[in-house]
Design a protein around this motif. Structure first.
Motif, short mmCIF file in Angstrom:
data_model
loop_
_atom_site.label_atom_id
_atom_site.label_comp_id
_atom_site.label_asym_id
_atom_site.label_seq_id
_atom_site.Cartn_x
_atom_site.Cartn_y
_atom_site.Cartn_z
N SER A 30 0.81 -1.22 0.00
CA SER A 30 0.00 0.00 0.00
C SER A 30 0.85 1.27 0.00
O SER A 30 0.36 2.33 -0.38
CB SER A 30 -0.96 0.01 1.19
OG SER A 30 -0.23 0.02 2.39
N ILE A 31 2.10 1.18 0.41
CA ILE A 31 2.96 2.37 0.42
C ILE A 31 3.94 2.38 -0.74
O ILE A 31 4.76 3.29 -0.88
CB ILE A 31 3.76 2.50 1.73
CG1 ILE A 31 4.78 1.36 1.87
CG2 ILE A 31 2.82 2.56 2.93
CD1 ILE A 31 5.79 1.60 2.99
N ALA A 32 3.88 1.36 -1.57
CA ALA A 32 4.89 1.20 -2.61
C ALA A 32 4.44 1.79 -3.94
O ALA A 32 3.28 1.67 -4.33
CB ALA A 32 5.21 -0.28 -2.81
N ASN A 33 5.38 2.43 -4.60
CA ASN A 33 5.18 2.79 -6.00
C ASN A 33 5.46 1.56 -6.84
O ASN A 33 6.41 0.82 -6.56
CB ASN A 33 6.12 3.91 -6.42
CG ASN A 33 5.90 5.16 -5.60
OD1 ASN A 33 4.78 5.55 -5.33
ND2 ASN A 33 7.00 5.79 -5.17
N MET A 34 4.64 1.32 -7.85
CA MET A 34 4.78 0.14 -8.68
C MET A 34 5.00 0.56 -10.14
O MET A 34 4.52 1.63 -10.57
CB MET A 34 3.54 -0.74 -8.59
CG MET A 34 3.16 -1.18 -7.18
SD MET A 34 4.41 -2.22 -6.41
CE MET A 34 4.44 -3.64 -7.51
N ALA A 35 5.66 -0.30 -10.88
CA ALA A 35 5.93 0.04 -12.28
C ALA A 35 6.06 -1.22 -13.11
O ALA A 35 6.34 -2.30 -12.58
CB ALA A 35 7.21 0.87 -12.39
N TRP A 36 5.87 -1.05 -14.39
CA TRP A 36 6.11 -2.11 -15.37
C TRP A 36 7.20 -1.64 -16.33
O TRP A 36 7.16 -0.49 -16.82
CB TRP A 36 4.86 -2.45 -16.16
CG TRP A 36 3.85 -3.23 -15.40
CD1 TRP A 36 2.75 -2.75 -14.74
CD2 TRP A 36 3.83 -4.65 -15.21
NE1 TRP A 36 2.06 -3.77 -14.16
CE2 TRP A 36 2.69 -4.95 -14.44
CE3 TRP A 36 4.66 -5.70 -15.64
CZ2 TRP A 36 2.36 -6.26 -14.07
CZ3 TRP A 36 4.33 -6.98 -15.28
CH2 TRP A 36 3.19 -7.26 -14.50
N TYR A 37 8.13 -2.54 -16.60
CA TYR A 37 9.20 -2.32 -17.56
C TYR A 37 9.16 -3.46 -18.57
O TYR A 37 8.51 -4.48 -18.35
CB TYR A 37 10.57 -2.36 -16.87
CG TYR A 37 10.91 -1.18 -16.00
CD1 TYR A 37 10.29 -1.00 -14.77
CD2 TYR A 37 11.88 -0.26 -16.38
CE1 TYR A 37 10.62 0.08 -13.96
CE2 TYR A 37 12.23 0.81 -15.56
CZ TYR A 37 11.59 0.96 -14.36
OH TYR A 37 11.93 2.02 -13.55
N ARG A 38 9.91 -3.30 -19.64
CA ARG A 38 10.10 -4.40 -20.57
C ARG A 38 11.51 -4.33 -21.16
O ARG A 38 12.14 -3.28 -21.17
CB ARG A 38 9.07 -4.40 -21.70
CG ARG A 38 9.22 -3.27 -22.71
CD ARG A 38 8.08 -3.30 -23.71
NE ARG A 38 8.18 -2.19 -24.66
CZ ARG A 38 7.19 -1.85 -25.49
NH1 ARG A 38 6.05 -2.53 -25.47
NH2 ARG A 38 7.36 -0.84 -26.32
#
Length: 119
Positions: A30-38
């Motif tokens: 809940s406190i984390a920034n999330m991301a997608w990479y490729r």
């Protein structure tokens, strides 16, 4: 320690859609920034989309308007909905999390999931 497990990759025809999921272990989601990479063979890993702990999102130009990042804090899961897929979208897709705890930045990666777009 946080573990990220991606799923949802596979083979899809150009113009089709896939939804990737990434489940995070631990209590920090809940406190984390999330991301997608490729990352494609011979290319650097590139950032596609990010979502902050507060739900703000931003996208890289190549996927803007086609990909949507979202999160479900109750399920510790971040999603990447990918529409209108192109051959150039073929890559290994990675989930990433970054968060601060006790003034220390933490950064973790998933193992990746292959997405292959065919004609």
């Amino acid at each position: 320690q946080v573990q990220l497990v991606e799923s949802g990759g596979g083979l899809v025809q150009a113009g089709g859609s896939l939804r990737l999921s990434c489940v995070a272990s631990g209590r920090i989601f809940s406190i984390a920034n999330m991301a997608w990479y490729r990352q494609s063979p011979g290319k650097q890993r590139e950032l596609l989309a990010r979502i902050t702990s507060g739900g703000s999102t931003d996208y890289a130009d190549p996927v803007k308007g086609r990909f949507t990042i979202s999160r479900d804090n109750a399920k510790n899961t971040v999603y990447l909905q990918m529409n209108s897929l192109k051959l150039d979208d073929t890559a290994v897709y990675y989930c990433n999390t970054q968060y601060w705890m006790l003034s220390i930045s933490h950064n973790y990666w998933g193992q990746g999931t292959q997405v292959t777009v065919s004609l």
